[in-house]
Design a protein around this motif. Structure first.
Motif, PDB file in Angstrom:
ATOM      1  N   VAL A  84     -17.780  16.582 -23.113  1.00 21.89           N
ATOM      2  CA  VAL A  84     -16.412  16.580 -23.631  1.00 21.89           C
ATOM      3  C   VAL A  84     -15.398  16.489 -22.495  1.00 21.89           C
ATOM      4  O   VAL A  84     -15.560  17.139 -21.449  1.00 21.89           O
ATOM      5  N   LEU A  85     -14.341  15.704 -22.709  1.00 20.44           N
ATOM      6  CA  LEU A  85     -13.241  15.606 -21.747  1.00 20.44           C
ATOM      7  C   LEU A  85     -11.919  15.547 -22.513  1.00 20.44           C
ATOM      8  O   LEU A  85     -11.706  14.639 -23.320  1.00 20.44           O
ATOM      9  N   PRO A  86     -11.011  16.510 -22.291  1.00 20.12           N
ATOM     10  CA  PRO A  86      -9.695  16.443 -22.942  1.00 20.12           C
ATOM     11  C   PRO A  86      -8.839  15.346 -22.312  1.00 20.12           C
ATOM     12  O   PRO A  86      -8.959  15.055 -21.116  1.00 20.12           O
ATOM     13  N   THR A  87      -7.985  14.741 -23.125  1.00 19.40           N
ATOM     14  CA  THR A  87      -7.147  13.642 -22.644  1.00 19.40           C
ATOM     15  C   THR A  87      -5.711  13.829 -23.119  1.00 19.40           C
ATOM     16  O   THR A  87      -5.443  14.565 -24.071  1.00 19.40           O
ATOM     17  N   ILE A  88      -4.806  13.106 -22.468  1.00 25.25           N
ATOM     18  CA  ILE A  88      -3.377  13.243 -22.750  1.00 25.25           C
ATOM     19  C   ILE A  88      -3.020  12.339 -23.924  1.00 25.25           C
ATOM     20  O   ILE A  88      -2.419  11.279 -23.766  1.00 25.25           O
ATOM     21  N   GLU A  97      -3.492   6.774 -24.328  1.00 30.58           N
ATOM     22  CA  GLU A  97      -3.673   6.501 -22.901  1.00 30.58           C
ATOM     23  C   GLU A  97      -5.152   6.346 -22.560  1.00 30.58           C
ATOM     24  O   GLU A  97      -5.517   5.532 -21.695  1.00 30.58           O
ATOM     25  N   LEU A  98      -6.008   7.086 -23.237  1.00 28.37           N
ATOM     26  CA  LEU A  98      -7.440   6.938 -22.990  1.00 28.37           C
ATOM     27  C   LEU A  98      -7.926   5.565 -23.438  1.00 28.37           C
ATOM     28  O   LEU A  98      -8.648   4.877 -22.707  1.00 28.37           O
ATOM     29  N   ILE A  99      -7.519   5.154 -24.639  1.00 28.30           N
ATOM     30  CA  ILE A  99      -7.960   3.868 -25.169  1.00 28.30           C
ATOM     31  C   ILE A  99      -7.496   2.734 -24.267  1.00 28.30           C
ATOM     32  O   ILE A  99      -8.245   1.799 -23.972  1.00 28.30           O
ATOM     33  N   LEU A 104      -4.804  12.661 -14.172  1.00 29.38           N
ATOM     34  CA  LEU A 104      -4.648  12.592 -15.623  1.00 29.38           C
ATOM     35  C   LEU A 104      -5.181  13.891 -16.227  1.00 29.38           C
ATOM     36  O   LEU A 104      -6.364  14.030 -16.511  1.00 29.38           O
ATOM     37  N   ILE A 105      -4.280  14.837 -16.402  1.00 24.54           N
ATOM     38  CA  ILE A 105      -4.654  16.203 -16.745  1.00 24.54           C
ATOM     39  C   ILE A 105      -3.849  16.675 -17.954  1.00 24.54           C
ATOM     40  O   ILE A 105      -2.623  16.541 -17.988  1.00 24.54           O
TER      41      ILE A 105
END
Length: 370
Positions: A94-98, A102-104, A261-262
């Motif tokens: 698992v990785l949280p994203t903003i 933005e991830l896509i 990217l946090i």
């Protein structure tokens, strides 16, 4: 200032929403005001349990980590198991994203795709899949048929169920075939599941590609993208995550650490609280179901046909005419919707109608169409 090159924007498609400006002004001129059903932004309050968690974590002077808090990642794992029946995952998956957008947009480039690589996505699709390919110089193709790709093998295949814009829910048998096809060819499968908790028909409920009945209990070669924007009214918090193949997640982490990217620390606490609480999701689902029913009846009574729309927050609607004619017709009645052409040529005779406005504004639409 003169740009050293043409600039990145020259490689991207035009931002579609700018094309709605003239129709937006027409809709705003309605004596009773505009009802904006175009973008589909949440309007209901952020759940109290989430606001409380954000406030409690407001004192956050140190830098957060890109990988995210263990408690937040565990909340994701627990939610995937509890709500979607996903098994076999740990926090390393698992990785949280903003947010999910933005991830896509960045994912193909962050995984090293570029010129010579092919990214495939649905014929009716969220425009950011194409943007992500364009940003890294990869080629993109919109298709719903894997056989239409011929002998060429994409590096990355996007699927989206429930679909934005059409609300179509892909059946389990189809998902299993896609997983098998990708694994046989070494294709990374990325499933956009941001509306997975928003199914509206008992016999057509969405299922995650990470469910063991779909993926065989292994996340190898698979990622799933999720957002809390719609299911928890957290669009303003920018909370999302990606889960799946641990090796791919680790590669994304290694890149994103270098880019800063946090997800902010307070939002990570809020995210964990939102994922741990099912009550607000069920309550919001009931609210949307009621609005959907009112809007669907109004549209059908006004001569529209609703296609697909088994899931998501939209009614994929048509009067069997060019979508821009439909946009104009509704704008004259003070209702703003999204033309289907925003999502590809296959949408040229539909409009996407969101049911995210308040009960009062949805009732106004029904009155105007009646």
């Amino acid at each position: 200032m003169t740009l050293p090159h043409k600039g990145v924007s020259s490689h991207l498609p035009d931002f579609p929403w700018d094309q709605l400006d003239a129709h937006r002004e027409v809709a705003r001129s309605h004596p009773d005001g505009v009802v904006d059903l175009s973008i589909g932004t949440p309007v209901d309050p952020t759940p109290a349990v989430v606001q409380d968690a954000l406030r409690a974590a407001a004192d956050s002077p140190g830098y957060p980590t890109t990988i995210g808090l263990p408690a937040t990642r565990q909340a994701v794992v627990d939610w995937l198991a509890r709500r979607l029946g996903v098994t076999g995952l740990g926090i390393e998956h698992v990785l949280p994203t903003i947010g999910s957008k933005e991830l896509i947009a960045s994912l193909p480039g962050h995984l090293g795709l570029g010129p010579g690589d092919l990214v495939a996505y649905p014929q009716l699709a969220y425009p950011t899949y194409e943007v992500g390919a364009a940003l890294c110089g990869a080629r993109a193709v919109a298709t719903d048929s894997l056989t239409a790709l011929g002998p060429e093998t994409p590096a990355l295949l996007w699927i989206n169920s429930p679909s934005n814009p059409s609300g179509r829910v892909l059946p389990p048998d189809h998902l299993r075939k896609v997983v098998a096809w990708c694994r046989e060819r070494g294709v990374l499968l990325v499933s956009d599941e941001c509306y997975v908790e928003m199914g509206w028909e008992a016999d057509t409920q969405p299922v995650s590609v990470l469910h063991p009945d779909i993926c065989g209990g292994s996340a190898e070669g698979i990622l799933a993208v999720h957002s809390l924007s719609k299911r928890s009214n957290l669009a303003g918090y920018r909370c999302a995550f990606v889960a799946g193949d641990a090796a791919v997640v680790a590669e994304l982490l290694a890149v994103r650490k270098n880019l800063g990217l946090i997800v902010p620390g307070p939002q990570q606490h809020a995210m964990a609280a939102a994922l741990a609480d099912d009550d607000h999701v069920l309550a919001q689902h009931a609210v949307y179901a009621a609005r959907r029913a009112v809007l669907r009846e109004a549209l059908e009574s006004a001569g529209f046909r609703i296609d697909h729309s088994q899931g998501s927050l939209y009614l994929w609607s048509t009067r069997d005419e060019d979508c821009w004619d439909t946009v104009g017709w509704l704008a004259e009645r003070g209702v703003l919707v999204a033309p289907g052409s925003f999502y590809g040529p296959a949408g040229s005779r539909h409009v996407r109608v969101a049911f995210t406005a308040t009960d009062e504004r949805i009732a106004r639409v029904a009155s105007r169409l009646g």
